[in-house]
Enzyme design. Structure first.
Site: not given
Ligand code: ADP
Length: 396
Positions: A9, A88, A176, A204, A207, A236, A325, A374
């Site tokens: 990925n 991916r 996504h 969330l 991206g 973004r 999320g 994913e």
């Molecule tokens: P990507 O799109 O790079 O795969 P991720 O799905 O890993 O991103 O999400 C990254 C985001 O998730 C960041 O903004 C990070 O701060 C947030 N995040 C990860 N763990 C937590 C947490 N425990 N509480 C709040 N936000 C979190």
């Protein structure tokens, strides 16, 4: 299945990988910091770190990083064979509505889509090319982030531009898709009542997007022609009045590349807060602008959820997934409060306690947290395309 599936990925500055044997991820890892200070991290099936080392930056582009990952994978699986590599790939355009085995023609077609996803597609293709060169005997499968959305009603894929542009591929694609497809595959097991219903899935992460799913099928998405559309993201901007871009060109003399940098890399949570693109850092910050950025992030989710609810003609459930999320009860709580008019009410103890179902018993709309995967979706598709196991998605 006698051997392993490797999944790649490739993102703009990192490449994630995973190695599967019969639906089990034996290893997961990533090379991050490509172009700056690259680092290789790998964890075993239990999540324990087994490799964590810095790599020489010199000459380590996406192709070289991919070769390094392949070597690492071969060493890790210790005598077992790599049966296939699944990728991916961000864009499949109009024609690739399903995963496909990569050959010369497919590669050429996908390269033509590069202008539609200039920050992602070249990296995806560089990884495929690197493996084709290093191990031409290993079959490769491309799985597209756009494919899950290709079945949306025409109206959901259309812009109100002169028709010749739509014919040339200027349309809403949505992204996504592998994440949403994975969540859709989990619903029959996790929340059977929702599997045949109307669900808004909120992916969330850095991206971020929402997808309206009905009976497992994508009906609408907040991302459109590119992955910059829709929600506020880490860097973004999400949906923006196109007149702003024309104004910035006229008054600030910005050209296409400057606008690209602005809306993909300098905006979103980072641009609004002036502090960070990372949600955890924003929660920890005392800067008022950090809280404002989070409030705007939530506000845009609530606005777009209303739009997707309209596209679905009502909502039975909401699913939260990806980094924010899955892990951020504060954001989930704020989103749910904004969606109260839809009939969504959280049980805060469940929400804070990390339970899977987080809505209250009285809530008309069910809310769930379902971790996305994913890479697993890519592994399943790769097996199915190559006939390595019985085809068809499996819940896990
Ligand atoms: P990507 O799109 O790079 O795969 P991720 O799905 O890993 O991103 O999400 C990254 C985001 O998730 C960041 O903004 C990070 O701060 C947030 N995040 C990860 N763990 C937590 C947490 N425990 N509480 C709040 N936000 C979190």
């Amino acid at each position: 299945m006698n051997g392993c599936i490797a999944v790649i990925n490739a993102g703009s500055s990192s490449i994630k990988f995973a190695i599967y044997e019969d639906e089990t991820a034996l290893f997961r890892g990533r090379v991050e910091g490509i172009g700056a200070s690259p680092r290789l991290r790998v964890a075993d099936a239990a999540g324990a770190a087994i490799i964590d080392e810095s790599l020489p930056a010199e000459g380590l582009d996406h192709g070289a990083a991919t070769r390094r990952l392949l070597e690492t994978a071969v060493a890790l699986i210790d005598g077992r064979s790599v049966l296939a590599v699944g990728h991916r790939v961000v864009h499949g355009g109009v024609n690739y509505a399903a995963p496909v085995r990569v050959d010369r023609q497919v590669l050429a077609d996908l390269a033509e889509l590069t202008p539609l996803a200039p920050l992602h597609q070249p990296h995806n293709l560089a990884s495929i090319a690197a493996i084709a060169e290093a191990a031409p005997h290993i079959p490769q499968v491309a799985c597209f982030d756009t494919a899950f959305h290709r079945g949306q009603p025409d109206v959901a894929q259309s812009f109100a531009l002169p028709r010749k542009f739509a014919d040339a591929g200027v349309r809403r694609y949505g992204f996504h898709g592998l994440s949403y497809e994975y969540i859709a595959s989990r619903l029959p097991e996790v929340a059977p009542a929702l599997a045949a219903g109307r669900v808004i899935v909120a992916h969330l992460g850095n991206g971020a997007s929402l997808c309206a799913i009905q009976s497992g099928r994508s009906m609408a998405s907040t991302m459109g022609f590119t992955a910059v559309d829709g929600l506020v993201m880490g860097t973004r901007c999400g949906t923006i009045d196109p007149g702003v871009l024309i104004y910035l060109m006229d008054v600030y003399g910005m050209d296409a590349r400057a606008l690209e940098t602005l809306i993909y890399r300098q905006s979103g949570l980072l641009g609004v807060s002036g502090v960070s693109s990372d949600m955890r850092t924003l929660h920890a910050s005392a800067e008022p602008a950090a809280a404002e950025a989070v409030a705007l992030f939530v506000y845009r989710i609530v606005r777009e959820a209303g739009s997707l609810a309209a596209a679905l003609g009502g909502v039975d459930g909401v699913v939260f997934t990806a980094g924010i999320g899955e892990n951020d009860p504060t954001v989930r709580s704020a989103v749910a409060a904004g969606c109260g008019w839809l009939g969504l009410e959280l049980d805060e103890a469940r929400n804070r306690g990390g339970e899977a179902r987080i809505s209250s018993d009285a809530s008309r709309v069910a809310a769930w947290v379902i971790p996305t995967d994913e890479e697993r979706m890519v592994a399943r598709h790769t097996e199915a395309v190559l006939g390595l196991v019985d085809a068809g998605p499996k819940a896990s």
